[in-house]
Design an enzyme around this catalytic site. Structure first.
Site, PDB file in Angstrom:
ATOM      1  N   LYS A 143       2.884 -18.983 -43.973  1.00 23.02           N
ATOM      2  CA  LYS A 143       2.993 -18.184 -45.196  1.00 23.02           C
ATOM      3  C   LYS A 143       4.368 -18.352 -45.846  1.00 23.02           C
ATOM      4  CE  LYS A 143       4.615 -14.263 -45.900  1.00 23.02           C
ATOM      5  NZ  LYS A 143       5.074 -12.858 -45.877  1.00 23.02           N
ATOM      6  N   ASP A 173      -0.604 -13.357 -47.932  1.00 18.36           N
ATOM      7  CA  ASP A 173       0.011 -12.178 -47.333  1.00 18.36           C
ATOM      8  C   ASP A 173      -1.042 -11.078 -47.250  1.00 18.36           C
ATOM      9  OD1 ASP A 173      -0.304 -11.233 -49.906  1.00 18.36           O
ATOM     10  OD2 ASP A 173       1.819 -10.808 -50.259  1.00 18.36           O
TER      11      ASP A 173
END
Length: 255
Positions: free
Chosen positions: A129, A147
């Protein structure tokens, strides 16, 4: 009461329509993190794990005033960094990671942040991420970061049924043109912050009329209201006396 996600994905046509609405609704969507260069962005994203961007933005000015670049942070003492970033949560682990990442940048890249995924993910404290955010935001690369907002909104819109961030990434990037991956990440984040909130979304304000979660949310809220009403009635009803208490108040006369 947890609101369940849809159990089926929407069709590709519906998904395209949903994403088009988000693109029109959030045309200027960008990261909420404040940063001045790729190094500052990298550190800010590491600090943002399980922390709000607003809190990170209150913290990083103090951090970067003392440690202006990778070389300065690489020489920092962990307790000093911990004191600055304490409000971001998990501050001991984060302090250790940002110092280690800065040292790795100095040792391997002359203090500069690399733009490729493999090099970024090799840095301490950097996962997929974080790498995706840095690639897309700092370098304009085609990358899509997942997220908690992106995970939630993608499910509520019926874009995915995946149980992992990587699975969500794969499903959504199949629906979005590659050149828009880095923008779609921000559409979904902003929608999650503004409207499709956890735990309860503001469906009445949502521009995505075809969202499959609308009836699910309505049903869940009705059930919650019914439970609240039943609980209120139960607490308001006079308690029935027990048989023993009634007998004590009205003893039988002996014959």
């Amino acid at each position: 009461m947890a609101i369940p996600f849809p159990k089926r994905k929407v069709t590709r046509a519906v998904a395209a329509a949903e994403l088009a609405i988000l693109e029109r609704t959030y045309p200027n969507a960008v990261t909420a993190l404040d940063y001045g260069d790729p190094f500052q962005l990298l550190i800010a994203v590491i600090l943002s794990a399980q922390c709000t961007d607003a809190r990170v933005n209150l913290t990083t000015p103090h951090l970067f005033a003392k440690y202006r670049d990778a070389r300065a942070l690489a020489g920092a003492k962990q307790p000093d960094v911990e004191r600055i970033i304490k409000s971001c949560g998990f501050f001991r682990t984060k302090a250790k990671n940002v110092i280690a990442a800065a040292r790795a940048l100095v040792d391997a890249y002359g203090g500069r942040v690399p733009a490729d995924r493999e090099s970024l993910e090799a840095l301490p404290g950097v996962g997929r991420k974080t790498a995706n955010v840095v690639m897309s935001v700092a370098f304009g690369e085609a990358a899509f970061a997942v997220d908690t907002h992106v995970f939630r909104v993608s499910h509520r819109l019926g874009l995915t049924l995946a149980t992992t961030p990587r699975g969500v990434e794969e499903d959504v990037t199949r629906l979005v043109p590659r050149e828009k991956w880095r923008h779609a990440h921000h559409w979904l984040i902003l929608h999650g912050r503004e409207i499709c909130k956890a735990p309860v979304p503001h469906c009445g304000r949502c521009p995505v009329a075809m969202c499959p979660s609308r009836p699910i949310v309505a049903r869940a809220m009705n059930e919650k209201a019914a439970l609240r009403t039943a609980a209120a009635r139960s607490s308001a009803a006079p308690a029935r006396p027990s048989a023993r208490a009634a007998a004590a108040r009205h003893p039988r006369r002996s014959s």
